[in-house]
Design an enzyme around this catalytic site. Structure first.
Site, mmCIF file in Angstrom:
data_model
loop_
_atom_site.group_PDB
_atom_site.id
_atom_site.type_symbol
_atom_site.label_atom_id
_atom_site.label_comp_id
_atom_site.label_asym_id
_atom_site.label_seq_id
_atom_site.Cartn_x
_atom_site.Cartn_y
_atom_site.Cartn_z
ATOM 1 N N GLY A 87 50.463 46.001 26.081
ATOM 2 C CA GLY A 87 50.614 45.180 27.276
ATOM 3 C C GLY A 87 50.748 46.040 28.518
ATOM 4 O O GLY A 87 50.223 47.149 28.588
ATOM 5 N N SER A 88 51.523 45.542 29.456
ATOM 6 C CA SER A 88 51.601 46.198 30.761
ATOM 7 C C SER A 88 52.223 47.587 30.721
ATOM 8 O O SER A 88 52.052 48.361 31.664
ATOM 9 C CB SER A 88 52.409 45.323 31.723
ATOM 10 O OG SER A 88 51.814 44.055 31.818
ATOM 11 N N THR A 89 52.961 47.907 29.668
ATOM 12 C CA THR A 89 53.558 49.254 29.647
ATOM 13 C C THR A 89 52.467 50.306 29.679
ATOM 14 O O THR A 89 52.695 51.423 30.125
ATOM 15 C CB THR A 89 54.432 49.472 28.399
ATOM 16 O OG1 THR A 89 53.649 49.194 27.239
ATOM 17 C CG2 THR A 89 55.653 48.581 28.415
#
Lengths: 488, 469
Positions: A216-218
């Site tokens: 995801g956004s990490t």
């Protein structure tokens, strides 16, 4: 009659010779194969013949050995806080073999390793009983406890690394299992084993090392680092020239943002509010080859990472379209990573661009506590320059100060940088999303700890509330706090 | 008659008796097992075993009695046979005693039969009986040629011994036992000696007919049809044993013994070829319909297969035992050869040797057996009468085949058969019969090496000598 007699003598000689050849074959040529045969109970018997050495955390054993009255297995393994430490120790069972450290360091723990030859020889003269050596780990008891407690009943994993050395400080996975429950070979051990085997929640899976999740956004942290490193962005505060909506290259699909205000925003702001469009565009500017290069330097696509327990291969797809590369750069498409891999990315950034090889065995000790082997920290690669690293740090610290990672703030002069992630998965995002949080904590003495937290399924949390900042960040904060408290 | 030149013996002058050599080696043959016994005690309990004195004295006494009897009644006997047999017997006792200490075997016995009784004391008793029989043979049998008189009685006796087990229930899948109340006998062990006596007597008489009355076909001398009779009978017998007693070992031993002796008696290679063909045909033939034999072959070919393991893990366990021994072995008392469980101290005792003495010890053991066979064949070479030659080669040949069949079976070289390692394995019949076998070999070697007595002053003798060049 003497001629046939001589021939019979030769014949009898050949019979004996055949036996001699056969015994050489069995006991010399085939010996190793026979000794490693799966049906050979001697492997287990040896493993439990003498008091097994211990796995040590913070100078205290997290394992033990009790004497039994069994004829085959004299000793049986016991565990201190078994479920909490299971991702580190693995198990050693009389009936079901062993895994992880218990298996990999079996030679030292059982005392049969060639490295203990000298001790065994000495023991032969002094008449001491054979004893196993100890495996001293790099783990931090307080950090592990914080991780374990933080995850609680939620399904997830935590990996924490010391950025300067690569020492693994915490490695938690929930739900877990108690390796002591099937350490023997009685009916109840078999029952416990079978129950774990059938459990849908896979409690024996070491999620921190062996499960790969969409990041995801990490993953945007890595994309930001790649963009800076390869010159796609020069200044993190300048506008990035991103249209709204951004159409994925060679497609008509717009890259949707979950937040507003992403048009032409700066890189720093984009990370703070987690703009999909900015990072999708940057990844395309950097190009697939360069993205792949940076990801691989951070440790992706490496099937042979041993801590010494093998870490599953994290994936950044090697063959894809431009649009797919853009999706991958925001942690979607085929991108998948172990929690440890995200901790490594964070730790390399926190360590000014130098990635240290993660390891969890600090040293091996002989039964009389002499050090047999010590693991020295080892540089794995330099994915980004120190300048790039410091820029990314600034941005990550900004996320914690004013973005989605506020709940990881520690205060008191400790700089915390982080990034949240909420990874959708399942067909049409039907499944409950994964909540991610990666972060590091930095004091005057440099970066002390890098941590990655994933919460797979927070039972009871309404779907819309699942977010990296809300669920995972507090866990990461507690782990970092525990490490920092230990340093004082 | 003033100068007696004897052209047939080594020399009339004082041949060395070698009895002191034997005594010295006997001292070693007793000392080595005593040290082994101490070794087991130290390894298992960390202290000197209490039984060592009794054991040492017992073995020493038996060896001393045997030696004195040989010294008195078989002065010129081969000096190696007795020490080798004592060494094997002594080490066998140590191994059995060592396995008696195994908790694993004790628990197994208690679980299966409700109680455990150690085998070592029994084996000591059997060894004593064996030595007693050894002494009796040497005392009674002043000359081995006396046995020739009992050729046909031997035949009858051996037939009965071989056939008897058919009428007793099978024990552990093989009908090789006869049970008389508390006493269980393996008649095959005794039969192998008695049958050798019969073959020797029979072949000595018939050898000329068998050797000379033959037709030459394609470079081979083929026997006449009617001379094939005896070999066919023996072949049929061994096939019967295989089918009805499901005993591959005895069958092989029996037939192999006959072929060896036939070959020696007739010096005709054709007999060997004939014998091999017949045994191959017999084995293949029986294997096609006898499930017991098929099963043994399957176990041999796939010792670790799932199917084998479910039925019997013995061969696989024995193989792993040898592997665990490696080059130097684990040391006495420190191996896990007792994992074999059933028959660990009898049929499978060799795997304890392999595991605890290692490759080095196994080679030494096999060489000791090889030496016994070699001394036996040497005795046959030295013997002056055809009966003695045949009997000596028959007995040593049987001994060699038995060692090969048992050791080969345990080591997975050939399919396993139910026989025991001479002198080493637990079991009364085997020890007692083999002591009798050694006694007969010692008697033949004594006769062979004894300086020839001055020929009787008979005119016939002188005339014969005149004819010689």
């Amino acid at each position: 009659m003497n001629k046939p007699l001589r021939r019979i003598a030769i014949f009898c000689g050949i019979l004996i010779l055949a036996l001699l050849v056969r015994t050489n074959w069995l006991q010399y040529v085939e010996a190793d194969n026979l000794n490693e045969n799966d049906r050979n109970r001697r492997i287990q018997i040896d493993r439990y013949a003498s008091e097994r050495g211990n796995i040590i955390v913070d100078g205290k054993p997290i394992t033990g050995s009790v004497k039994t009255d069994d004829t085959d297995f004299v000793f049986k393994r016991t565990y201190v806080d078994g479920p909490m430490w299971a991702p580190v120790t693995g198990y050693a069972s009389q009936a079901f073999d062993a895994n992880q450290l218990e298996k990999l360091q079996d030679g030292i723990l059982s005392g049969n390793s060639d490295q203990l030859f000298f001790d065994r020889t000495m023991a032969m003269f002094t008449g001491d009983k054979k004893k196993g050596g100890n495996v001293v780990t790099t783990l931090n008891g307080a950090a592990q406890k914080a991780a374990w407690k933080g995850l609680g009943k939620k399904k997830g994993a935590v990996a924490a690394i010391e950025p300067k050395t690569g020492k693994i400080l915490a490695l938690a996975s929930t739900p877990s299992y108690d390796p002591a429950s099937f350490a023997g070979y009685a009916a109840k051990d078999e029952k416990a084993w079978n129950a774990l085997d059938k459990d849908k929640n896979k409690p024996t899976l070491n999620r921190a090392l062996r499960e790969i999740y969409p990041p995801g956004s990490t993953f945007k942290v890595l994309t930001a680092a790649a963009a800076l490193e390869h010159g796609a962005v020069k200044n993190i505060d300048e506008p990035t020239d991103t249209p709204e909506p951004y159409i994925l290259p060679n497609t008509r699909t717009p890259m949707t943002n979950l937040v507003t205000g992403c048009e032409n925003v700066s890189l720093k702001k984009a990370l703070e509010i987690s703009c999909n469009s900015v990072f999708a565009k940057l990844a395309d500017d950097v190009g697939r080859e360069k993205m792949l290069e940076t990801a691989e330097k951070f440790g992706f696509n490496d099937p042979e990472l041993f801590t010494p327990v093998r870490v599953s291969e994290s994936v950044y797809d090697k063959e894809m379209e431009r649009s797919e590369n853009s999706l991958s750069a925001i942690g979607q498409f085929n991108t998948a990573t172990t929690p440890l891999q995200m901790a490594m990315v964070t730790s390399a950034i926190a360590n000014d661009g130098k990635l240290m090889k993660p390891y969890m065995v600090d040293q091996l000790e002989s039964p009389d506590l002499d050090v047999i082997e010590k693991t020295e920290p080892e540089e794995m690669s330099r994915p980004i320059s120190p300048e790039t690293a410091q820029l990314v740090q600034q941005m990550m610290e900004n996320v914690v100060e004013s973005g989605s990672g506020k709940r990881a703030q520690i205060g008191g002069g400790v700089k915390v940088g982080g990034k949240t992630g909420t990874a959708q998965h399942g067909a049409n995002n039907s499944k409950r999303p994964y909540a991610w949080f990666i972060s590091y904590a930095k004091t005057g003495d440099g970066s002390q700890v890098a941590v990655a937290v994933i919460v797979e399924d927070a039972g009871g949390t309404a779907r819309d509330d699942i977010s990296g900042g809300g669920l995972a960040a507090p866990v990461a904060k507690d782990v970092m706090q525990a490490v920092l408290d230990g340093k004082e | 008659m003033s100068v007696v030149t004897n052209t047939t013996t080594i020399g009339a002058i004082e041949a060395p008796s070698r009895r002191n050599t034997e005594l010295m080696m006997l001292a070693f043959a007793v000392a080595v097992p005593v040290f082994a016994y101490i070794n087991v005690g130290l390894a298992l309990d960390g202290k000197l075993p209490t039984g060592v004195l009794g054991y040492g004295l017992g073995l020493g006494l038996l060896a001393a009695v045997a030696h004195l009897v040989v010294r008195k009644f078989a002065k010129y006997a081969d000096p190696l046979l007795l020490p080798l047999a004592v060494l094997l017997n002594g080490l066998g006792l140590v191994l059995i005693w060592r396995l008696d200490q195994s908790q694993r075997l004790i628990q197994r016995a208690e679980y299966r039969w409700g109680s455990f009784s150690p085998d070592a004391p029994k084996q000591m008793l059997y060894s004593a009986i064996g030595i007693a029989l050894f002494v009796a043979v040497l005392l009674v049998l002043k000359d081995h040629r006396i046995l020739q008189r009992y050729t046909y009685i031997s035949m009858a006796a051996s037939l009965i011994l071989l056939v008897l087990p058919m009428f007793f229930p099978a024990r552990n899948g093989a009908k090789i036992w006869i049970s008389l109340g508390p006493i269980n006998l393996q008649p095959g062990e005794f039969a192998k000696i008695i049958i050798a006596i019969f073959f020797s007597g029979y072949l000595m008489v018939k050898r000329d007919a068998l050797a000379l009355a033959s037709r030459r076909v394609m470079g081979l001398y083929l026997p006449r049809g009617r001379d094939l009779g005896p070999i066919l009978v023996v072949w049929a017998m061994s096939i019967l044993i295989l089918v009805f007693e499901t005993d591959l070992g005895t069958s092989l031993l029996f037939f192999g013994l006959f072929v060896i002796m036939l070959y020696v008696a007739t010096e005709r290679t054709s007999w060997i070829i004939f014998g091999l063909l017949m045994s191959a045909a017999g084995a293949v033939g029986v294997a096609t319909f006898e499930p017991h034999v098929q099963q043994r072959v399957q176990f041999w070919l796939n010792p670790f297969a799932e199917e084998t393991w479910r039925q019997s893990d013995q061969i696989g366990q024995a193989l792993m035992s040898f592997g665990a021994g490696g080059t130097l072995g684990t040391g006495l008392g420190q191996g896990n050869s007792d994992l074999i469980g059933f028959a660990a101290n009898s049929d499978f005792i060799l795997s304890t040797v392999g595991e605890e003495f290692g490759l080095a010890g196994m080679m030494a053991f096999l060489m000791i057996y090889g030496l016994i066979v070699e001394r036996g064949v040497r005795t046959a070479l030295a013997a002056r009468d055809p009966f003695g030659k045949l009997l000596a080669v028959g007995l040593s040949g049987a001994f060699a085949i038995q060692v090969f069949v048992v050791a080969g079976g345990v080591m997975g070289l050939i399919p396993l058969t139910g026989m025991t390692m001479p002198f080493v394995a637990a079991g009364g019949s085997s020890v007692i019969a083999n002591w009798a076998l050694i006694a007969i070999l010692i008697r033949i070697s004594d006769t062979a090496r004894r300086p020839a007595p001055a020929p009787a002053p008979s005119p016939d003798a002188e005339m014969t000598q005149v004819v010689r060049p």
